[in-house]
Design a protein around this motif. Structure first.
Motif, PDB file in Angstrom:
ATOM      1  N   GLU A  86       0.832  -1.210   0.000  1.00  0.00           N
ATOM      2  CA  GLU A  86       0.000   0.000   0.000  1.00  0.00           C
ATOM      3  C   GLU A  86       0.866   1.259   0.000  1.00  0.00           C
ATOM      4  N   LEU A  87       1.905   1.237   0.822  1.00  0.00           N
ATOM      5  CA  LEU A  87       2.785   2.400   0.896  1.00  0.00           C
ATOM      6  C   LEU A  87       3.592   2.557  -0.389  1.00  0.00           C
ATOM      7  N   ALA A  88       3.965   1.432  -0.995  1.00  0.00           N
ATOM      8  CA  ALA A  88       4.713   1.472  -2.254  1.00  0.00           C
ATOM      9  C   ALA A  88       3.885   2.132  -3.348  1.00  0.00           C
ATOM     10  N   GLU A  89       2.590   1.837  -3.374  1.00  0.00           N
ATOM     11  CA  GLU A  89       1.701   2.445  -4.358  1.00  0.00           C
ATOM     12  C   GLU A  89       1.594   3.948  -4.123  1.00  0.00           C
ATOM     13  N   GLU A  90       1.458   4.340  -2.864  1.00  0.00           N
ATOM     14  CA  GLU A  90       1.384   5.771  -2.534  1.00  0.00           C
ATOM     15  C   GLU A  90       2.668   6.489  -2.946  1.00  0.00           C
ATOM     16  N   TRP A  91       3.809   5.860  -2.663  1.00  0.00           N
ATOM     17  CA  TRP A  91       5.099   6.465  -3.016  1.00  0.00           C
ATOM     18  C   TRP A  91       5.225   6.642  -4.524  1.00  0.00           C
ATOM     19  N   TYR A  92       4.819   5.622  -5.284  1.00  0.00           N
ATOM     20  CA  TYR A  92       4.948   5.698  -6.738  1.00  0.00           C
ATOM     21  C   TYR A  92       4.049   6.791  -7.314  1.00  0.00           C
ATOM     22  N   LEU A  93       2.846   6.926  -6.791  1.00  0.00           N
ATOM     23  CA  LEU A  93       1.937   7.973  -7.265  1.00  0.00           C
ATOM     24  C   LEU A  93       2.515   9.359  -6.978  1.00  0.00           C
ATOM     25  N   ARG A  94       3.222   9.486  -5.865  1.00  0.00           N
ATOM     26  CA  ARG A  94       3.884  10.757  -5.547  1.00  0.00           C
ATOM     27  C   ARG A  94       4.971  11.067  -6.580  1.00  0.00           C
ATOM     28  N   LYS A 113       7.879  -2.956  -8.389  1.00  0.00           N
ATOM     29  CA  LYS A 113       7.328  -4.285  -8.655  1.00  0.00           C
ATOM     30  C   LYS A 113       8.152  -5.364  -7.957  1.00  0.00           C
ATOM     31  N   TYR A 114       9.477  -5.275  -8.088  1.00  0.00           N
ATOM     32  CA  TYR A 114      10.354  -6.248  -7.435  1.00  0.00           C
ATOM     33  C   TYR A 114      10.161  -6.218  -5.921  1.00  0.00           C
ATOM     34  N   ALA A 115      10.103  -4.999  -5.353  1.00  0.00           N
ATOM     35  CA  ALA A 115       9.995  -4.855  -3.900  1.00  0.00           C
ATOM     36  C   ALA A 115       8.665  -5.397  -3.384  1.00  0.00           C
ATOM     37  N   VAL A 116       7.586  -5.103  -4.102  1.00  0.00           N
ATOM     38  CA  VAL A 116       6.259  -5.556  -3.671  1.00  0.00           C
ATOM     39  C   VAL A 116       6.153  -7.073  -3.766  1.00  0.00           C
ATOM     40  N   GLU A 117       6.801  -7.656  -4.769  1.00  0.00           N
ATOM     41  CA  GLU A 117       6.794  -9.120  -4.887  1.00  0.00           C
ATOM     42  C   GLU A 117       7.419  -9.768  -3.656  1.00  0.00           C
ATOM     43  N   PHE A 118       8.399  -9.076  -3.065  1.00  0.00           N
ATOM     44  CA  PHE A 118       9.104  -9.647  -1.911  1.00  0.00           C
ATOM     45  C   PHE A 118       8.436  -9.273  -0.586  1.00  0.00           C
ATOM     46  N   PHE A 119       8.242  -7.972  -0.361  1.00  0.00           N
ATOM     47  CA  PHE A 119       7.713  -7.514   0.926  1.00  0.00           C
ATOM     48  C   PHE A 119       6.186  -7.594   0.993  1.00  0.00           C
ATOM     49  N   GLY A 120       5.545  -7.364  -0.164  1.00  0.00           N
ATOM     50  CA  GLY A 120       4.102  -7.531  -0.309  1.00  0.00           C
ATOM     51  C   GLY A 120       3.242  -7.075   0.839  1.00  0.00           C
ATOM     52  N   ASP A 121       2.641  -8.038   1.554  1.00  0.00           N
ATOM     53  CA  ASP A 121       1.689  -7.746   2.623  1.00  0.00           C
ATOM     54  C   ASP A 121       2.340  -7.590   3.995  1.00  0.00           C
ATOM     55  N   MET A 122       3.657  -7.525   4.029  1.00  0.00           N
ATOM     56  CA  MET A 122       4.327  -7.276   5.314  1.00  0.00           C
ATOM     57  C   MET A 122       3.966  -5.869   5.792  1.00  0.00           C
ATOM     58  N   TYR A 123       3.688  -5.736   7.081  1.00  0.00           N
ATOM     59  CA  TYR A 123       3.432  -4.411   7.631  1.00  0.00           C
ATOM     60  C   TYR A 123       4.758  -3.672   7.762  1.00  0.00           C
ATOM     61  N   VAL A 124       4.758  -2.398   7.372  1.00  0.00           N
ATOM     62  CA  VAL A 124       6.022  -1.661   7.323  1.00  0.00           C
ATOM     63  C   VAL A 124       6.693  -1.584   8.692  1.00  0.00           C
ATOM     64  N   HIS A 125       5.897  -1.542   9.773  1.00  0.00           N
ATOM     65  CA  HIS A 125       6.517  -1.436  11.099  1.00  0.00           C
ATOM     66  C   HIS A 125       7.142  -2.755  11.547  1.00  0.00           C
ATOM     67  N   LYS A 126       6.906  -3.826  10.784  1.00  0.00           N
ATOM     68  CA  LYS A 126       7.493  -5.126  11.102  1.00  0.00           C
ATOM     69  C   LYS A 126       8.783  -5.383  10.324  1.00  0.00           C
ATOM     70  N   ILE A 127       9.060  -4.553   9.328  1.00  0.00           N
ATOM     71  CA  ILE A 127      10.231  -4.773   8.478  1.00  0.00           C
ATOM     72  C   ILE A 127      11.503  -4.353   9.215  1.00  0.00           C
TER      73      ILE A 127
END
Length: 394
Positions: A86-94, A113-127
């Protein structure tokens, strides 16, 4: 240990605390999901071996947690639960709103695309930092080179930096992850004799590409700039070419820096000028672009030329293989060895200062401010013999 399918779901089988366990990935059995699961399982095995495996993180809803005495985390309601995707999409639109170059956006889109394939549904505060390092290993497993991996990391760092700015995380875990080391390409210039052999061979056997190689070896222009050459930017009277555009990643784009936008002078002996005049029959009044493929379209990359002309030509001539970019290095080195004016060389190659020239080609520089004379090193049979015979398309 391994990946297997039960029913229509992909599962993992591995040993944990000296016990064999099975865990569902939750992924449907498709070709794409199976490939993804195999990549992830390599990461799981590596973490088991390095004793960094976090069972709860991998399988938060597993019934096996209780068997191993692992307590499930209590949801922290006060922490915004934003998924990386979700955050990746927001960043790209910016980024799109910033009116960046199309080539830059294209690179960001690929990296996202590469990053979302890997991190995907991980919550950002858990990374964590280790997750970012695992991402690097994941890209290595996909056989990407170090430079490409470093470029992919740019998007991850900036997406997580956005999370930091939005106070979703206390620190950006990617900040402390270092880029991989990228070995600089070695300068392996051709000798003047080898350049003469190449141009003579191109004239006789690949005449449609003779002007292409004359420009490449005798002007110092970059490959992308040569591919993007247009007739409207050639000044036949002043014997110059106005560099404005380049081909990069399959797209036509403006040149990258102010210094790259320049007027390139042709050699004083007229080799490039004569070659371009002869080349008119192939594309002049047929296209804006000077160099066209067999279908009458501009080249968006040099791959076709590399495979069908460059490699066979070097093989026939018995020359050691070098990438075509060495033609630009060759121009610089031969010009310096000939004692050409350093200001002139910098201008030709699009360098804003001497720094790059000295750093890359310092050992070839002579203390000479003479008039440019690289052409004096090149010997072309058809010019020496005043021959007008032109070989056919090979």
């Amino acid at each position: 240990m391994g990946v297997f399918v039960r029913g229509n779901t992909i599962w993992y089988r591995f040993n944990y605390n000296e016990r064999q366990v099975r865990e569902s990935t939750g992924l449907e059995n498709t070709k794409e999901n199976l490939e993804e699961a195999k990549f992830d399982f390599k990461r799981l095995k590596r973490q088991l071996k390095e004793d960094t495996f976090d069972y709860l993180k991998w399988f938060p809803n597993s019934p096996n947690l209780e068997k191993f005495g692992i307590q499930k985390e209590v949801p922290e309601e006060e922490i915004p639960r934003i998924k990386f995707s979700e955050l990746a999409e927001e960043w790209y639109l910016r980024q799109k709103k910033l009116r960046l170059k199309n080539t830059t956006l294209k690179g960001y889109k690929s990296s996202r695309k590469y990053a979302v394939e890997f991190f995907g549904d991980m919550y950002v505060h858990k990374i964590k930092r280790i997750d970012v390092e695992d991402y690097i290993i994941h890209l290595m497993d996909r056989e990407l080179n170090n430079k490409t991996i470093n470029n992919k990391l740019i998007a991850v760092r900036r997406i997580l930096e956005l999370a930091y700015d939005k106070e979703l995380i206390e620190e950006n875990p990617a900040r402390r992850v270092k880029n991989l080391r990228v070995e600089k390409s070695e300068i392996e210039p051709f000798t003047a004799e080898e350049v003469s052999l190449i141009l003579n061979h191109a004239y006789k056997h690949y005449h449609r590409f003779y002007a292409f190689y004359a420009v490449l070896f005798l002007t110092g222009m970059r490959m992308g700039e040569v591919l993007a050459m247009k007739w409207q930017n050639v000044d036949f009277n002043r014997e110059t070419y106005h560099v404005r555009e380049r081909m990069t990643n399959g797209d036509l784009d403006t040149v990258k820096t102010v210094g790259s936008k320049r007027h390139v002078e042709f050699d004083e002996d007229g080799i490039v000028l004569e070659a371009l005049k002869e080349h008119k029959k192939y594309s002049f009044m047929k296209s804006d672009f000077i160099f066209l493929n067999q279908y009458g379209n501009e080249y968006t990359s040099s791959n076709h030329i590399k495979i069908n002309v460059w490699e066979p030509m070097l093989k026939r001539l018995g020359l050691e293989y070098r990438i075509m970019y060495q033609a630009r290095h060759t121009y610089a080195v031969l010009s310096l060895l000939a004692g050409d004016n350093i200001n002139f060389i910098c201008s030709q190659m699009g360098h804003a200062s001497f720094e790059m020239l000295f750093r890359v080609y310092g050992r070839f520089i002579k203390n000479n401010q003479a008039k440019p004379k690289i052409n004096s090193l090149i010997s072309l049979d058809h010019r020496n013999q005043n021959s007008t015979k032109i070989a056919q398309w090979s």
